[in-house]
Design a protein around this motif. Sequence first.
Motif, short mmCIF file in Angstrom:
data_model
loop_
_atom_site.label_atom_id
_atom_site.label_comp_id
_atom_site.label_asym_id
_atom_site.label_seq_id
_atom_site.Cartn_x
_atom_site.Cartn_y
_atom_site.Cartn_z
N HIS A 22 2.01 -32.35 15.97
CA HIS A 22 2.72 -31.51 16.93
C HIS A 22 4.23 -31.59 16.69
N LEU A 114 -1.43 -30.14 24.90
CA LEU A 114 -0.71 -29.24 23.99
C LEU A 114 -1.31 -27.85 24.03
N ARG A 124 -3.41 -23.74 27.82
CA ARG A 124 -2.96 -25.14 27.87
C ARG A 124 -3.65 -25.78 29.06
#
Length: 141
Positions: A22, A114, A124
């Motif tokens: 990420h 995430l 999400r």
Amino acid sequence: MREAIEHFARRLRFETDVSDVHSALAAGDGNLVVVDSRGEQAWDQGHIPGAVHLPTADIAARARELVDPGREVVTYCWGPGCNGATRAALEFARLGYRVREMIGGFEYWVREGLAFQTRGGPRRRPADELTTPRRAVSCDC
């Protein structure tokens, strides 16, 4: 002691985690290609935004057309209960790619709160406090 150092250093060369992937994507690491090795239904249910969909069975035949061999590949599958990302990483390694497996897979991507993409659009879920602090980007490990 030396064996332990070699073992853990080797793991870090070939594995990465959700938080690191990420962070690399958020930083705009253009050298990184994230590959979802699951089937069509799983992909439609949800995948990492920007990931390339390339099921493991198709890697040998289609990798070169979809993934630049000069880029670093990170594979993922469902989660820690599935070795699909390992098999996908092996296929990329056989083709000569620099490749790592994302431990935790899609499950932990979602559990860490995430954003992910579905056939119906972006989604999400709230972070699972058993996998990540609710108000932090990572566990700071």
